[in-house]
Design a protein around this motif. Sequence first.
Motif, mmCIF file in Angstrom:
data_model
loop_
_atom_site.group_PDB
_atom_site.id
_atom_site.type_symbol
_atom_site.label_atom_id
_atom_site.label_comp_id
_atom_site.label_asym_id
_atom_site.label_seq_id
_atom_site.Cartn_x
_atom_site.Cartn_y
_atom_site.Cartn_z
ATOM 1 N N ASP A 1 -51.498 6.936 -23.329
ATOM 2 C CA ASP A 1 -51.224 7.418 -24.683
ATOM 3 C C ASP A 1 -49.794 7.092 -25.103
ATOM 4 O OD1 ASP A 1 -53.532 8.403 -25.680
ATOM 5 O OD2 ASP A 1 -53.023 10.514 -25.516
ATOM 6 N N GLN A 2 -48.847 7.332 -24.211
ATOM 7 C CA GLN A 2 -47.417 7.151 -24.458
ATOM 8 C C GLN A 2 -46.736 7.125 -23.099
ATOM 9 O OE1 GLN A 2 -44.891 10.518 -25.333
ATOM 10 N NE2 GLN A 2 -46.636 11.734 -25.985
ATOM 11 N N ASP A 3 -45.469 6.789 -22.873
ATOM 12 C CA ASP A 3 -44.473 6.573 -23.897
ATOM 13 C C ASP A 3 -43.950 5.140 -23.710
ATOM 14 O OD1 ASP A 3 -42.374 6.599 -25.693
ATOM 15 O OD2 ASP A 3 -41.667 8.558 -25.082
ATOM 16 N N TYR A 4 -44.099 4.375 -24.779
ATOM 17 C CA TYR A 4 -43.671 2.986 -24.791
ATOM 18 C C TYR A 4 -42.483 2.802 -25.745
ATOM 19 C CZ TYR A 4 -48.208 2.539 -22.506
ATOM 20 O OH TYR A 4 -49.282 2.692 -21.640
ATOM 21 N N HIS A 5 -41.771 3.886 -25.982
ATOM 22 C CA HIS A 5 -40.522 3.854 -26.756
ATOM 23 C C HIS A 5 -39.524 2.944 -26.037
ATOM 24 C CE1 HIS A 5 -36.669 5.309 -28.337
ATOM 25 N NE2 HIS A 5 -37.314 5.927 -29.312
ATOM 26 N N PRO A 6 -38.689 2.209 -26.756
ATOM 27 C CA PRO A 6 -37.721 1.322 -26.081
ATOM 28 C C PRO A 6 -36.869 2.027 -25.036
ATOM 29 C CG PRO A 6 -37.774 0.844 -28.427
ATOM 30 C CD PRO A 6 -38.637 2.054 -28.233
ATOM 31 N N ASP A 7 -36.454 3.263 -25.315
ATOM 32 C CA ASP A 7 -35.656 3.985 -24.323
ATOM 33 C C ASP A 7 -36.491 4.350 -23.100
ATOM 34 O OD1 ASP A 7 -33.536 3.803 -26.056
ATOM 35 O OD2 ASP A 7 -33.745 5.839 -26.844
ATOM 36 N N ALA A 8 -37.783 4.588 -23.309
ATOM 37 C CA ALA A 8 -38.666 4.875 -22.184
ATOM 38 C C ALA A 8 -38.892 3.620 -21.340
ATOM 39 C CB ALA A 8 -40.003 5.422 -22.684
ATOM 40 N N LEU A 9 -39.043 2.475 -21.990
ATOM 41 C CA LEU A 9 -39.226 1.227 -21.244
ATOM 42 C C LEU A 9 -37.991 0.913 -20.403
ATOM 43 C CD1 LEU A 9 -40.999 -1.040 -23.907
ATOM 44 C CD2 LEU A 9 -42.025 0.310 -22.064
ATOM 45 N N ARG A 10 -36.815 1.171 -20.966
ATOM 46 C CA ARG A 10 -35.600 0.957 -20.191
ATOM 47 C C ARG A 10 -35.556 1.898 -18.978
ATOM 48 N NH1 ARG A 10 -32.334 2.132 -23.845
ATOM 49 N NH2 ARG A 10 -31.702 4.213 -23.171
ATOM 50 N N ALA A 11 -35.932 3.153 -19.206
ATOM 51 C CA ALA A 11 -35.938 4.120 -18.104
ATOM 52 C C ALA A 11 -36.995 3.756 -17.057
ATOM 53 C CB ALA A 11 -36.195 5.522 -18.651
ATOM 54 N N TYR A 12 -38.121 3.229 -17.507
ATOM 55 C CA TYR A 12 -39.188 2.793 -16.589
ATOM 56 C C TYR A 12 -38.687 1.674 -15.678
ATOM 57 C CZ TYR A 12 -43.528 0.231 -15.394
ATOM 58 O OH TYR A 12 -44.552 -0.438 -14.753
ATOM 59 N N ARG A 13 -38.005 0.708 -16.250
ATOM 60 C CA ARG A 13 -37.485 -0.409 -15.443
ATOM 61 C C ARG A 13 -36.398 0.066 -14.480
ATOM 62 N NH1 ARG A 13 -37.786 -3.753 -21.048
ATOM 63 N NH2 ARG A 13 -39.912 -4.558 -20.763
ATOM 64 N N ASP A 14 -35.565 0.999 -14.927
ATOM 65 C CA ASP A 14 -34.558 1.560 -14.030
ATOM 66 C C ASP A 14 -35.222 2.318 -12.881
ATOM 67 O OD1 ASP A 14 -32.515 0.533 -15.570
ATOM 68 O OD2 ASP A 14 -32.105 2.424 -16.622
ATOM 69 N N ILE B 1 -36.293 -7.515 -6.331
ATOM 70 C CA ILE B 1 -37.414 -8.117 -7.043
ATOM 71 C C ILE B 1 -38.514 -8.522 -6.066
ATOM 72 C CG2 ILE B 1 -38.105 -10.077 -8.486
ATOM 73 C CD1 ILE B 1 -35.281 -10.017 -9.675
ATOM 74 N N ASP B 2 -38.125 -9.018 -4.913
ATOM 75 C CA ASP B 2 -39.122 -9.437 -3.920
ATOM 76 C C ASP B 2 -39.995 -8.265 -3.482
ATOM 77 O OD1 ASP B 2 -38.238 -12.043 -4.004
ATOM 78 O OD2 ASP B 2 -36.864 -11.803 -2.300
ATOM 79 N N ALA B 3 -39.374 -7.092 -3.292
ATOM 80 C CA ALA B 3 -40.142 -5.918 -2.891
ATOM 81 C C ALA B 3 -41.121 -5.515 -3.987
ATOM 82 C CB ALA B 3 -39.205 -4.760 -2.566
ATOM 83 N N LEU B 4 -40.696 -5.600 -5.227
ATOM 84 C CA LEU B 4 -41.581 -5.290 -6.345
ATOM 85 C C LEU B 4 -42.752 -6.264 -6.391
ATOM 86 C CD1 LEU B 4 -41.924 -3.578 -9.034
ATOM 87 C CD2 LEU B 4 -40.845 -5.522 -10.178
ATOM 88 N N PHE C 1 -37.479 -6.943 -12.911
ATOM 89 C CA PHE C 1 -37.189 -5.611 -13.422
ATOM 90 C C PHE C 1 -36.826 -5.641 -14.906
ATOM 91 C CE2 PHE C 1 -35.878 -4.972 -8.858
ATOM 92 C CZ PHE C 1 -36.930 -4.129 -8.535
ATOM 93 N N THR C 2 -36.454 -6.778 -15.416
ATOM 94 C CA THR C 2 -36.017 -6.851 -16.810
ATOM 95 C C THR C 2 -37.147 -7.149 -17.785
ATOM 96 O OG1 THR C 2 -35.452 -9.188 -16.579
ATOM 97 C CG2 THR C 2 -33.707 -7.571 -16.165
ATOM 98 N N ASN C 3 -38.283 -7.656 -17.286
ATOM 99 C CA ASN C 3 -39.343 -8.003 -18.230
ATOM 100 C C ASN C 3 -40.654 -7.266 -17.993
ATOM 101 O OD1 ASN C 3 -40.695 -9.242 -16.086
ATOM 102 N ND2 ASN C 3 -40.100 -11.312 -16.690
ATOM 103 N N ILE C 4 -40.769 -6.511 -16.904
ATOM 104 C CA ILE C 4 -42.048 -5.868 -16.625
ATOM 105 C C ILE C 4 -42.376 -4.853 -17.708
ATOM 106 C CG2 ILE C 4 -41.021 -4.073 -15.148
ATOM 107 C CD1 ILE C 4 -43.615 -4.245 -13.472
ATOM 108 N N LEU C 5 -43.619 -4.813 -18.105
ATOM 109 C CA LEU C 5 -44.122 -3.842 -19.062
ATOM 110 C C LEU C 5 -45.126 -2.929 -18.360
ATOM 111 C CD1 LEU C 5 -44.706 -6.159 -22.149
ATOM 112 C CD2 LEU C 5 -42.878 -4.483 -21.846
#
Length: 690
Positions: free
Chosen positions: A201-214, A223-226, A248-252
């Motif tokens: 449902d959510q949250d795909y807000h830009p600040d949430a996406l940044r927090a998700y990648r962090d 990156i290899d482990a991911l 980590f910078t482009n994953i959605l």
Amino acid sequence: MAPSEATGPNNGRVGLCRSGLVIDGAIVPLLAGAVHYFRLDPGNWRACLEAVKQAGCRLVDLYVPWNEHEVAPGKLDFGLADPRHDVGGFLDLVQELGLYAILRPGPHVNAELSNFGIPERVVWDPACQARGPSGSPVVLPVVPRMFPVPSYASDAYHDEVRRYFGLLGAELASRIYPRGPIVLLQIDNEGALFFRDGAYDQDYHPDALRAYRDYLRERYGTIDALREVYRGPLRQAPGDDGEAALSFTNILPPDRFRATARDELAYYLDWAAFQEHLLATSLGRFARALDAAGLGGIPTAHNFPLADNTTPLNAARVGEVVDFVGHDFYHRASGEARTRIAARASASAQRAEVLDVPAFACEVGAGYPAYFPRLSERDSMFTVLTALAYGVRGFNIYMAIQRDRWIGAPYDERGRARPFASFWERLLAAFERTRFHELSRATPVRLLVPRVERRLARVMHALGPATAALMTVMGQGPRESCFEDELGEGYPLALQADDFGRAFEQALSLRGVPYAVVGGEDRDVAFAGARWVICATTGGFADALAERLAQAAAAGTRITLGPRPRKWDGQLQSLDGDRLAGVAVEEVASSGIAEADAAVGRAIEALDLPAHPCEPDGVFATVHEDREGTAQVVFVINPTQEDVVARVSLGVDAAWEDLLEEGVTQSEEGLLELRLRPRTVRMMGRKGPD
């Protein structure tokens, strides 16, 4: 009743213990009544507060709605423009009458208010809005008017909240105890993503996406482990040419469930785990903002709504940013409601016992919102008594005082008692007379649900907008709401653990064996004092949980796993080595009630477990003891639609008085016999010498 004496570091300030609050060294049970000052004529405030006090409440529970007080951005009214907004004056009356206050400043308060108490300008600010996978605002279709919900990740939203808390603190900081009556602070309200809690449902807000990648960067490190874990098809950023480009910078995050094999599940489970992290982190930000506003120095809490186990609310994580977690209880009297109340109340009680915090029902329904399905007075009585039966040690009557958009409070808007008030007055008197907040209910059996099972049910939920929480409130579970995909394993992953847990809940209840439902991330809380741990697993859980199970087994705790042995870790990835290897573990490879009952029978005999079976089937009892281990209060629960004569095996002969009605009954040869009307609970107290 004179308060209990307490010693220790809480003297001279406000602290917590399992029995309630510790105020200046004295224990005050958490018995509260909700009053919405902003909905009442200020001329009636005193009468309403006197009614709450006369009922036996020690505390007044009050929301402070942001949108009620805001008259312009950065400006709040505290009674100059509208006398109903004089929250400071209301709190002064609370103190004058010798009551304490639970302050609930939001920012989300719900309270059946438009926008759940958040100003119109904030919810319609695009920078503050939660986003769906397409980037569109997430709208809550709720009466009286749908609205776009804020994003818990949005920095713009947190900036607005921090400004609001600063203005509120300037008015109310002087009323924090000991200068004023405020002794408990609730951080936000029912933080389940505004009930838009489906995994996608959510949250795909830009600040949430940044927090998700962090979050992923912190979890995986490289990156290899991911890339090693995230096998299979992933949704990539535009222009990427496959898995090798994943970073980590482009994953959605996932926008729906697409896994076709079990080893692809980590991608989805991590998204569910991140949502738990996001909520806890956001509540922590609110807590720090309140502290900075001068509204700190007292205990903090957060309330979990119905069906919280299907939402991203994680008691272990939220408990890291607030002092304790409570639950809301609104149920129709039924067998299914008894089971769900037992699970939530016993989990709360187990955490409280170990952490020395209250097992508090932040809201227990006395009436219902005008646009919700009807809850009768019998439903409300059944709910609060069943919650107490399974371990709750304090509650907030919501609502104590009648107001708009509500039906059925025990006192009207002028503080005059309605017929329903007599029940609450008798209950509160019985609570005080028995010192119920000091009693305990032993639960030597724990039904453990690893967190991965909760996440798996969320990410495999099949019904889109009909969230799993809604399905749970309707009495449904994963079998009715989840994809039945086998993902190459030969059995539906999202269903079996839930079936297994339900079978053991039924078997334990029918034999009268006291148990608590606990979570896999509760660490030592889950196993403290346990003689038997039953772990409901699809086949995987975290290494840390496996280690704790191994340690418990080494200390003599009986461990039962089922319906699958452990084959995978907490992301359902293949194990290099199982930390349970060589540990004495009983495996029950079935989710049937017959197999669960047989396992319970073996455990009763091997462990000499306490049991209080009842006749006829469908009636249940719980026993609450004092510090010396003497049974003092017994609840007998009849959730059926039949009038029954119940026989409860207590193992003790004594005189028992009905604490809410007249009558004394003697238990003989260890059996207590009582008549119960349909869908009722009787609260019996051990009668001492006259």
